[in-house]
Scaffold this motif. Sequence first.
Motif, PDB file in Angstrom:
ATOM      1  N   GLY A 100       0.829  -1.196   0.000  1.00  0.00           N
ATOM      2  CA  GLY A 100       0.000   0.000   0.000  1.00  0.00           C
ATOM      3  C   GLY A 100       0.862   1.243   0.000  1.00  0.00           C
ATOM      4  N   PRO A 101       0.228   2.390  -0.127  1.00  0.00           N
ATOM      5  CA  PRO A 101       1.005   3.637  -0.110  1.00  0.00           C
ATOM      6  C   PRO A 101       1.685   3.850   1.235  1.00  0.00           C
ATOM      7  CG  PRO A 101      -1.357   4.086   0.050  1.00  0.00           C
ATOM      8  CD  PRO A 101      -1.224   2.629  -0.239  1.00  0.00           C
ATOM      9  N   LEU A 102       2.917   4.349   1.203  1.00  0.00           N
ATOM     10  CA  LEU A 102       3.704   4.595   2.409  1.00  0.00           C
ATOM     11  C   LEU A 102       4.021   6.085   2.500  1.00  0.00           C
ATOM     12  CD1 LEU A 102       6.271   1.653   2.147  1.00  0.00           C
ATOM     13  CD2 LEU A 102       4.201   1.729   3.562  1.00  0.00           C
ATOM     14  N   PRO A 103       4.267   6.591   3.727  1.00  0.00           N
ATOM     15  CA  PRO A 103       4.758   7.976   3.855  1.00  0.00           C
ATOM     16  C   PRO A 103       6.048   8.162   3.069  1.00  0.00           C
ATOM     17  CG  PRO A 103       4.071   7.134   5.997  1.00  0.00           C
ATOM     18  CD  PRO A 103       4.017   5.971   5.041  1.00  0.00           C
ATOM     19  N   VAL A 104       6.253   9.339   2.546  1.00  0.00           N
ATOM     20  CA  VAL A 104       7.399   9.597   1.673  1.00  0.00           C
ATOM     21  C   VAL A 104       8.712   9.243   2.356  1.00  0.00           C
ATOM     22  CG1 VAL A 104       8.634  11.362   0.384  1.00  0.00           C
ATOM     23  CG2 VAL A 104       6.144  11.381   0.424  1.00  0.00           C
ATOM     24  N   GLY A 105       8.874   9.682   3.614  1.00  0.00           N
ATOM     25  CA  GLY A 105      10.119   9.399   4.325  1.00  0.00           C
ATOM     26  C   GLY A 105      10.337   7.919   4.535  1.00  0.00           C
ATOM     27  N   VAL A 106       9.279   7.193   4.878  1.00  0.00           N
ATOM     28  CA  VAL A 106       9.381   5.750   5.083  1.00  0.00           C
ATOM     29  C   VAL A 106       9.675   5.046   3.768  1.00  0.00           C
ATOM     30  CG1 VAL A 106       8.104   3.696   5.823  1.00  0.00           C
ATOM     31  CG2 VAL A 106       7.878   5.831   7.099  1.00  0.00           C
TER      32      VAL A 106
ATOM     33  N   ALA B  19       0.794  -1.303  11.042  1.00  0.00           N
ATOM     34  CA  ALA B  19       1.377  -0.061  11.561  1.00  0.00           C
ATOM     35  C   ALA B  19       2.828   0.120  11.171  1.00  0.00           C
ATOM     36  CB  ALA B  19       1.256  -0.006  13.083  1.00  0.00           C
ATOM     37  N   GLU B  20       3.377  -0.782  10.354  1.00  0.00           N
ATOM     38  CA  GLU B  20       4.775  -0.652   9.990  1.00  0.00           C
ATOM     39  C   GLU B  20       5.055  -1.478   8.752  1.00  0.00           C
ATOM     40  OE1 GLU B  20       7.077  -2.105  13.254  1.00  0.00           O
ATOM     41  OE2 GLU B  20       6.393  -4.165  13.043  1.00  0.00           O
ATOM     42  N   VAL B  21       6.198  -1.191   8.154  1.00  0.00           N
ATOM     43  CA  VAL B  21       6.706  -2.004   7.063  1.00  0.00           C
ATOM     44  C   VAL B  21       8.073  -2.518   7.501  1.00  0.00           C
ATOM     45  CG1 VAL B  21       7.711   0.016   5.902  1.00  0.00           C
ATOM     46  CG2 VAL B  21       7.281  -2.072   4.608  1.00  0.00           C
ATOM     47  N   VAL B  22       8.302  -3.828   7.282  1.00  0.00           N
ATOM     48  CA  VAL B  22       9.525  -4.477   7.747  1.00  0.00           C
ATOM     49  C   VAL B  22      10.256  -5.049   6.537  1.00  0.00           C
ATOM     50  CG1 VAL B  22      10.517  -6.233   9.256  1.00  0.00           C
ATOM     51  CG2 VAL B  22       8.408  -5.066   9.927  1.00  0.00           C
TER      52      VAL B  22
ATOM     53  N   VAL C  65      20.045  -8.266   7.927  1.00  0.00           N
ATOM     54  CA  VAL C  65      19.718  -6.859   8.152  1.00  0.00           C
ATOM     55  C   VAL C  65      18.204  -6.749   8.222  1.00  0.00           C
ATOM     56  CG1 VAL C  65      19.816  -4.514   7.227  1.00  0.00           C
ATOM     57  CG2 VAL C  65      21.791  -6.032   6.987  1.00  0.00           C
ATOM     58  N   ARG C  66      17.711  -6.170   9.299  1.00  0.00           N
ATOM     59  CA  ARG C  66      16.252  -6.077   9.487  1.00  0.00           C
ATOM     60  C   ARG C  66      15.908  -4.669   9.961  1.00  0.00           C
ATOM     61  NH1 ARG C  66      12.192  -6.740  13.363  1.00  0.00           N
ATOM     62  NH2 ARG C  66      10.337  -7.886  12.602  1.00  0.00           N
ATOM     63  N   ALA C  67      14.966  -4.033   9.275  1.00  0.00           N
ATOM     64  CA  ALA C  67      14.522  -2.687   9.623  1.00  0.00           C
ATOM     65  C   ALA C  67      12.998  -2.654   9.676  1.00  0.00           C
ATOM     66  CB  ALA C  67      15.032  -1.657   8.632  1.00  0.00           C
ATOM     67  N   ALA C  68      12.456  -2.169  10.796  1.00  0.00           N
ATOM     68  CA  ALA C  68      11.018  -2.016  10.959  1.00  0.00           C
ATOM     69  C   ALA C  68      10.713  -0.530  11.035  1.00  0.00           C
ATOM     70  CB  ALA C  68      10.529  -2.741  12.220  1.00  0.00           C
ATOM     71  N   LEU C  69       9.994   0.001  10.075  1.00  0.00           N
ATOM     72  CA  LEU C  69       9.714   1.434   9.977  1.00  0.00           C
ATOM     73  C   LEU C  69       8.228   1.674  10.181  1.00  0.00           C
ATOM     74  CD1 LEU C  69      11.866   2.216   6.812  1.00  0.00           C
ATOM     75  CD2 LEU C  69      12.568   2.255   9.213  1.00  0.00           C
ATOM     76  N   PRO C  70       7.847   2.486  11.160  1.00  0.00           N
ATOM     77  CA  PRO C  70       6.415   2.759  11.394  1.00  0.00           C
ATOM     78  C   PRO C  70       5.814   3.586  10.277  1.00  0.00           C
ATOM     79  CG  PRO C  70       7.769   4.143  12.816  1.00  0.00           C
ATOM     80  CD  PRO C  70       8.713   3.197  12.131  1.00  0.00           C
ATOM     81  N   THR C  71       4.591   3.248   9.926  1.00  0.00           N
ATOM     82  CA  THR C  71       3.886   3.957   8.864  1.00  0.00           C
ATOM     83  C   THR C  71       2.877   4.963   9.393  1.00  0.00           C
ATOM     84  OG1 THR C  71       2.247   2.187   8.738  1.00  0.00           O
ATOM     85  CG2 THR C  71       4.166   2.028   7.303  1.00  0.00           C
ATOM     86  N   GLY C  72       2.684   5.003  10.710  1.00  0.00           N
ATOM     87  CA  GLY C  72       1.750   5.959  11.296  1.00  0.00           C
ATOM     88  C   GLY C  72       0.309   5.523  11.226  1.00  0.00           C
ATOM     89  N   GLU C  73       0.034   4.285  10.819  1.00  0.00           N
ATOM     90  CA  GLU C  73      -1.339   3.778  10.726  1.00  0.00           C
ATOM     91  C   GLU C  73      -1.544   2.710  11.808  1.00  0.00           C
ATOM     92  OE1 GLU C  73      -1.868   2.277   6.881  1.00  0.00           O
ATOM     93  OE2 GLU C  73      -1.562   4.181   5.846  1.00  0.00           O
ATOM     94  N   VAL C  74      -2.740   2.644  12.309  1.00  0.00           N
ATOM     95  CA  VAL C  74      -3.104   1.651  13.323  1.00  0.00           C
ATOM     96  C   VAL C  74      -4.182   0.759  12.740  1.00  0.00           C
ATOM     97  CG1 VAL C  74      -3.985   1.266  15.623  1.00  0.00           C
ATOM     98  CG2 VAL C  74      -2.525   3.230  15.175  1.00  0.00           C
ATOM     99  N   GLY C  75      -3.909  -0.499  12.674  1.00  0.00           N
ATOM    100  CA  GLY C  75      -4.880  -1.419  12.101  1.00  0.00           C
ATOM    101  C   GLY C  75      -5.705  -2.117  13.134  1.00  0.00           C
TER     102      GLY C  75
END
Length: 397
Positions: free
Chosen positions: A300-306, A338-341, A387-397
């Motif tokens: 789905g669409p993600l915030p630009v920074g993420v 709430a995040e993309v990993v 290497v693992r990165a979990a970035l919050p998307t600001g959405e709550v499901g």
Amino acid sequence: MRPPPWLNSGALGRDLALAGASLVGGLVLHALGWQPQIHPHADVPSALFLPPLLAMCVAVGLRRIAPRTSLATGTGALVVDTALGGSLGTILIYTQVLYDACVYGPPRLWRWLLRVTIGLSLIGAVVGVLVFGQWRGVAVGVPVVLVGLLPVLTGISVRQYRDQAAAERARAEQTARLVELDRWQAVSAERARMARELHDVVANHLSAVAIHATAVLSVSGLDRDQVSSALRVIRESSVQGLAEMRQMIELLREPGTSGGRTLAGEPEAVTARLAEADGLVERIQAAGLAVRVRTDGTPGPLPVGVDLAAYRIVQESLTNALKHGTGEAELTIAYRPAEVVVTVENPVRRGGAGLPGAGAGLIGMRERATLLAGRFTAGPRDGRWQVRAALPTGEVG
């Protein structure tokens, strides 16, 4: 018309001019015979009122450079003048002395004057009532209020106003310094961000170029097809690196200097996105690293920074796998509520052979995740490098 410089506020000439004007006014009242106000002694020569008047004017001249001395001199002159019967000019000038003592003296001085004048006013009112035997005797305290308490209250009000103005100026200067500090911090942060972008754009593509150039130079007996394939990868990596570099330069330019524009006349803002990871994987595979991609969840669409940070982390991780790893790398992109990993795993090359690096890749990836309040881990795991990165998307499901 502007006054001469020696009459500016804070100049000694202004104090001396005020003292001279007070002396002239007192002499005029003396010439008119407006003293004494009270006649305790009928045979007191009028010339005796001149020394207290002169001393009071000297006190006015000292009002700014020596407030305590000015108050002591003026009070002494008032006591002598009152003992002689009191002259109107000396009494009026004393109100100026009290006012200046409150404005220019230390805070302790005006607090002391306030208590003394209030006390003298109350004492005068009580004595008047006791002497005259009726409530109209409070009028005895009125001269003390007019001559003593009112100038003190006026001086305190002016002093507080000036102190408040000085505090506001200091606060404004402090705010200006903080704004300048914030500006420099913003500039430093922007420089750090640009350094990360330059590393990601240049180092990753140049690594692929260096790997294939090294292979062509080190392996003898390559046929024409193998050489053409290596040169094709080198060309594609170079062109892609130049394109991304040009995009970043266009974004950093001022809005009026960009060459590429949309129909609305604004500069085009083209940034890397996680959805473009397939093209990145294809370039890495063409450079010689097998990559298996797995996607969990619904993209789905993600915030630009993420979006940009996730793409750069995948790019850096796959480039490191190409430089230092071996075998097949595995890329996993998990879209969660709430995040993309993003996770990249690859076997570690034995002996540590590979292209040298500056060591800024892991630091840059960690900083990207930290700036977005995400989580980042990198290190060996079951014989593989992960290497693992979990970035919050600001959405709550």
